[in-house]
Write an enzyme that holds these catalytic residues in place. Structure first.
Site, PDB file in Angstrom:
ATOM      1  N   HIS A  27      60.429 185.002  20.123  1.00  9.67           N
ATOM      2  CA  HIS A  27      60.305 186.140  19.220  1.00  9.67           C
ATOM      3  C   HIS A  27      60.292 185.667  17.759  1.00  9.67           C
ATOM      4  CE1 HIS A  27      60.487 190.135  17.623  1.00  9.67           C
ATOM      5  NE2 HIS A  27      61.552 189.832  16.920  1.00  9.67           N
ATOM      6  N   ASP A  74      59.569 186.067  14.233  1.00  9.82           N
ATOM      7  CA  ASP A  74      59.161 187.105  13.295  1.00  9.82           C
ATOM      8  C   ASP A  74      58.067 186.561  12.385  1.00  9.82           C
ATOM      9  OD1 ASP A  74      60.807 189.332  13.957  1.00  9.82           O
ATOM     10  OD2 ASP A  74      62.519 188.277  13.135  1.00  9.82           O
ATOM     11  N   ASP A  77      61.218 194.234  19.477  1.00 12.23           N
ATOM     12  CA  ASP A  77      62.089 194.384  18.307  1.00 12.23           C
ATOM     13  C   ASP A  77      61.568 195.334  17.251  1.00 12.23           C
ATOM     14  OD1 ASP A  77      64.336 193.834  16.725  1.00 12.23           O
ATOM     15  OD2 ASP A  77      63.298 192.264  15.643  1.00 12.23           O
ATOM     16  N   HIS A 116      56.745 194.105  12.018  1.00  8.23           N
ATOM     17  CA  HIS A 116      57.905 194.991  11.959  1.00  8.23           C
ATOM     18  C   HIS A 116      59.030 194.557  11.028  1.00  8.23           C
ATOM     19  CE1 HIS A 116      59.051 192.432  15.545  1.00  8.23           C
ATOM     20  NE2 HIS A 116      60.124 192.326  14.793  1.00  8.23           N
TER      21      HIS A 116
END
Length: 1002
Positions: A262, A264, A374, A578
């Site tokens: 994950h 970002d 997320d 996000h």
């Protein structure tokens, strides 16, 4: 027997941490280190290998914030290590509690071949499985000195979040660069002890299984010589073997593990660092794939694959090979893991279009599911878009972060605003960064809510957020947990396999209807206003650029700018990630985002001008191009026409230092304080403002959430409010067809100018606001009390709207004290309604009031600006602009039209009128007109039903077409042929909020 449990646990824990784990690399020799510190931004690996290196003493400091240091490492394998596995063990100054959030490195061989990453939980590099004594060792480390923004005491303001303000002080102190023997038996012993220690902690206090594990641990430790760990590890492991061989219960919960990081795409680091994070993590994951038989690693975000392909082609080659083997899994089918609440419907379509196109072109596959662990809540329009893009499942876990209400399902069908359902799963482990700890595995089994009929959940396994991914310790744990008494069963598995099995187990899953509202991070609808403003503006500019470019190709044969549009869309889609669009990243990220939005806007405007010039031709009339699907004051939708000249006027009457403005449609009273005390709709005679109240009231709140400053607003912010009534000046400006009241205010440390305009024939009061914002930890809202007994609001979302009740009967409703909108929020009672439309605002709140005199009234407040100090201490400081409108006497059709008009304003040109490529009727709107992404020359027309009711109408084309078919959102997989009424028209029937994509052959 006496209770010796704490004694055994304490003994095993200390021996594991202080004796066994250090003995994995007990035999060491130091390596020779040299370094080269870059003065600026990172450089390509080829240049890094050729730098001039100076001697470096281990134990020295290195790395100013955001700097890069290249280390050259050399050594010789001692002859007595021949035949053994040799590794380099490197500590750049790591904090194991900050994996992904601090310094990291990527190891290269002298020829430039990438090997794997170095990070706090991955400090080793394989040198040889069976070393030759006396062989020389040489490699290089590209080390990034990323500052720790989220410290152990989190949310403290820091200037380290931008290279323009960060400190030149060196941040990290190296601890060792060693060559070491990897003792596999000791490593395996450590995992044996660790797994059993964590398992026993989750078992019933006096269960036989727990007691047997504890006894096995004592027996094993009795056999372990603490001064000769290596020599006695095998005997100790043998004592543990029976406890590890006892099989799981037949009904044990089954965990489908998938390696995960994950990463970002930006957050507490800039985009340029994410490019390197992706390369570092994927190099380690392909290395781990090579060292295991069954481990699979999943990664989403086509953008990150594209970055690796462009910037680290050697790493990308390894990724492609692992994908071909079925071990490296492209997930999600999106360009990035985007926010899903704020992007327009067309932007969400492009997330799927560009993501799936990349995966298919590069790997020959399409993702079957949407992987969004997320994001900060999920739009109720998503189920339809997911289905119409060809996906079969949806995955997230973020709703487990809810502050108040516990979500009732883990595996369920999620139903959207149009009635579409998508099979969905939330991992019962409540994390997307699992370490496969005993606590996590037990929680997955204990919490799983569909266990009466199903028995499985997903576990994304690895260090995430800042990257790092899965470690060999985690794969070792998974091996032991595959079939272990007292534990859930763990296996590495593609999520597709999990979802196929779950669908069989739950043929009639429970259903959740409507938005997946996250009861947290509500302020992300407002933080970093210029980022949100840039998103809204560029989305609409690109939709408009496609429309006019497609029109130019349709009518004149002009070349369609495929490459330019693709590049601009991909930039906008990246910034919908996000932690960018929600405003929760460091200053550097948002500074660059605003710069990129300005560039995209300028290039989109240039494309629009080019297309309009081709369309308008050589005529001499003034024509107006209307990109809205609505007739705006006589302007043809989606084409160009000669504007109508209104003879209507706006009358002005002075009143008590203020003004009464009347255009024959509405009568608006503005006080000397710039507030609206009356707004009468002449068609119905209704007053929109309750007696004794004032609309357009700016309100300033203290805003200091308990944590997550840029993300959160806590309910108690409402307890303290200052109404901004003081006025420095109030003046009147008049022009043909419009009257504007200009109000200036000074408050706290800020100043604000508001232009309040009423135009001839319009039901809207328009506000253009400029704020010189210099607040700290404050929240600015503007309130509109309404004399409307509304049961709900209708807030626009992708391709429709979502209704939310105005009361707080339940904890679920009370938790929604700050909610999302797109271009409008509509409030009505039978026979009368109003709308608020905006060009860059996403957050709003609603309160319901009642007095004996007035009954129930409804107050809607738009959220305008915040001033959090973490992670960007200067959030939104300086000049900010807003445009919004108060539309009086509006139905849902009026609200939809007004929202589009504000975001797609008409454009004047000199030339001739232009007919639209396609025009819809019967309550159906055209959302997009573009040429097909496959460059076939086919036209794509997307239509939708915006009002929440069934619609029957037609789509009429500007000239003859040969065939029309309904296709997926990614423009292929024909779903059905659409029969032509004649060679220019098709009949359409849409269900409420249905979105349909039509592919048109000319």
């Amino acid at each position: 027997m006496h209770d010796d449990i704490p004694l055994t646990v304490g003994r095993a824990t200390r021996v594991l941490r202080e004796r066994i784990q250090p003995a994995v690399h007990a035999r060491r020799v130091p390596l020779e280190v040299a370094f080269a510190e870059l003065p600026g931004e990172p450089i390509p690996p080829g240049e890094g290998l050729a730098l001039d290196y100076a001697p470096f003493e281990v134990g020295s400091v290195w790395g100013a914030a955001w700097g890069t240091t290249w280390f050259r490492v050399r050594g010789t394998v001692p002859p007595e290590w021949a035949g053994q596995r040799v590794e380099a063990v490197i500590d750049l100054g790591f904090d194991v509690d900050r994996t992904g959030f601090q310094c990291e490195g990527l190891v290269y061989l002298p020829d430039g071949t990438p090997v794997k990453s170095l990070n706090p939980r991955n400090q080793w590099v394989r040198i040889a499985d069976a070393a030759a004594g006396g062989e020389t060792v040489e490699f290089l480390v590209e080390a990034a000195a990323n500052p720790v923004i989220l410290e152990h005491h989190p949310f403290l303001p820091t200037q380290e979040g931008d290279i323009l303000t960060s400190s030149p002080k060196r941040l990290y102190t190296t601890r060792h660069f060693d060559l070491a023997v990897f003792d596999a038996e000791v490593f395996e012993l450590g995992l044996d002890v660790d797994v059993l220690l964590e398992l026993q902690a989750e078992l019933p206090e006096s269960s036989p299984r727990r007691m047997r594990i504890l006894q096995a641990l004592d027996d094993a430790l009795d056999l372990l010589d603490l001064q000769d760990i290596s020599g006695t590890a095998a005997a100790s492991r043998a004592a543990l073997a029976p406890a590890l061989a006892s099989p799981a219960e037949a009904s044990a919960h089954e965990i489908s593990a998938v390696g995960h990081a994950h990463i970002d795409s930006a957050w507490l680091w800039p985009v340029r660092e994410t490019i390197r994070k992706a390369a570092r993590t994927t190099s380690s994951m392909t290395d781990l794939i090579g060292e295991t038989d069954d481990f699979v690693y999943g990664m989403s975000s086509a953008q990150q694959y594209a970055w690796i392909k462009e910037h680290r082609p050697e790493v990308y080659a390894k990724v492609k090979a692992a994908v071909a083997e079925g071990r490296f899994l492209p997930l999600g089918g999106m360009w990035v893991e985007s926010d899903t609440v704020m992007p327009t419907g067309e932007a969400m379509v492009r997330q799927f279009l560009y993501g799936q196109r990349f995966f298919e072109e590069e790997f020959g596959i399409r993702s079957k599911g949407v992987w969004l662990p997320d994001s900060f809540g999920y739009s109720p329009a998503l189920p339809q878009l997911i289905r119409r893009a060809g996906f079969e499942w949806f995955f997230t876990q973020k709703i487990s972060w809810n502050q108040v209400n516990r979500f009732p399902h883990h595996t369920f069908a999620w139903e959207g605003i149009d009635g579409s359902r998508i099979f969905s799963h939330f991992p019962s482990m409540d994390t997307y960064n699992s370490q496969l700890s005993g606590a996590e595995v037990a929680k997955a089994s204990r919490q799983f809510r569909e266990s009466r009929r199903a028995n499985g959940s997903i576990a994304p396994v690895g260090w995430g957020d800042g990257g790092g991914g899965t470690t060999r310790e985690m794969t070792g744990k998974a091996k032991r947990l595959a079939d272990l008494e007292g534990s859930a069963k763990v296996r590495w598995e593609h999520p597709d396999a999990f979802f196929d099995r779950a669908k069989q187990q739950l043929p009639q899953p429970p259903v959740w209807v409507g938005e997946l509202y996250l009861e947290l991070h509500r302020a992300t609808l407002t933080s970093q206003h210029k980022t949100k403003q840039g998103n809204r503006r560029t989305e609409h500019l690109l939709i408009e650029a496609e429309l006019w470019a497609a029109s130019a190709a349709f009518w004149t044969g002009a070349a369609y700018p495929y490459d330019e549009l693709d590049a601009l869309w991909q930039q906008v889609l990246l910034q919908q990630f996000h932690d960018i669009l929600p405003g929760s990243s460091i200053a550097w990220v948002h500074r660059e985002a605003v710069e990129q939005y300005e560039r995209v806007a300028a290039e989109a405007e240039a494309l629009i001008r080019r297309s309009l010039a081709a369309l308008a031709g050589e005529g001499t009339e003034t024509v107006v191009f209307n990109a809205s699907p609505y007739d705006q004051r006589g302007l043809i939708p989606l084409g160009a026409s000669v504007p109508r000249r209104d003879a209507d006027a706006v009358t002005v009457e002075e009143s008590g230092g203020g003004y009464i403005l009347d255009n024959g449609r509405v009568r608006v009273t503005i006080t000397a304080e710039g507030l609206i005390t009356s707004a009468i709709d002449h068609r119905t005679g209704r007053e929109a403002i309750p007696a004794g109240t004032e609309a357009n009231l700016l309100q300033l709140h203290q805003d200091f959430p308990n944590m997550w400053d840029a993300w959160d607003v806590d309910r108690f912010y409402r307890n303290r409010v200052d109404d901004l009534r003081a006025v420095e000046s109030l003046t009147l400006e008049q022009e043909p067809g419009a009257v504007t009241v200009v109000v200036t205010r000074a408050f706290s440390r800020s100043r604000l100018t508001q232009r309040i305009t009423v135009r001839a024939g319009s039901p809207a009061v328009e506000f253009a606001q400029s704020t010189d914002w210099h607040e700290t930890e404050k929240f600015l809202k503007v309130a509109f009390p309404l004399d409307i007994q509304a049961e709900h609001t209708a807030a626009e979302t992708q391709f429709g709207y979502t209704k939310r009740v105005t009361h707080t009967n339940t904890s679920w409703e009370a938790a929604k004290f700050e909610t999302s909108m797109h271009r409008f929020v509509h409030v009505e009672e039978p026979g009368f309604g109003v709308a608020l439309t905006t060009d860059s605002t996403y957050g709003y709140d609603v309160t319901r009031d009642s007095t004996p005199e007035q009954g129930v009234t409804t107050t809607v407040r738009l959220s305008l600006l915040r001033a959090p100090r973490f992670p960007d201490p200067e959030t939104d400081q300086g000049e900010q602009t807003h445009r919004y409108a108060f539309v009086i006497g509006a139905g849902i059709e009026d609200a939809t039209a007004a929202g589009l008009a504000m975001n797609l304003p008409p454009r004047e040109a000199t030339g001739s009128p232009v007919a639209p490529v396609a025009q819809a009727s019967g309550g159906i709107l055209v959302s997009a007109v573009k040429l097909a992404a496959d460059r076939s020359g086919d036209v794509i027309v997307r239509v939708y039903e915006p009002y929440g009711r069934r619609a029957s109408g037609s789509l009429v084309f500007g000239r003859a077409v040969s065939a029309v078919s309904t296709v997926s959102l990614i423009e292929d997989d024909p779903l059905e042929e659409v029969s032509l009424v004649d060679d220019r028209e098709v009949a359409l029937s849409l269900t409420p909020f249905e979105v349909r994509t039509l592919r048109v052959s000319l």
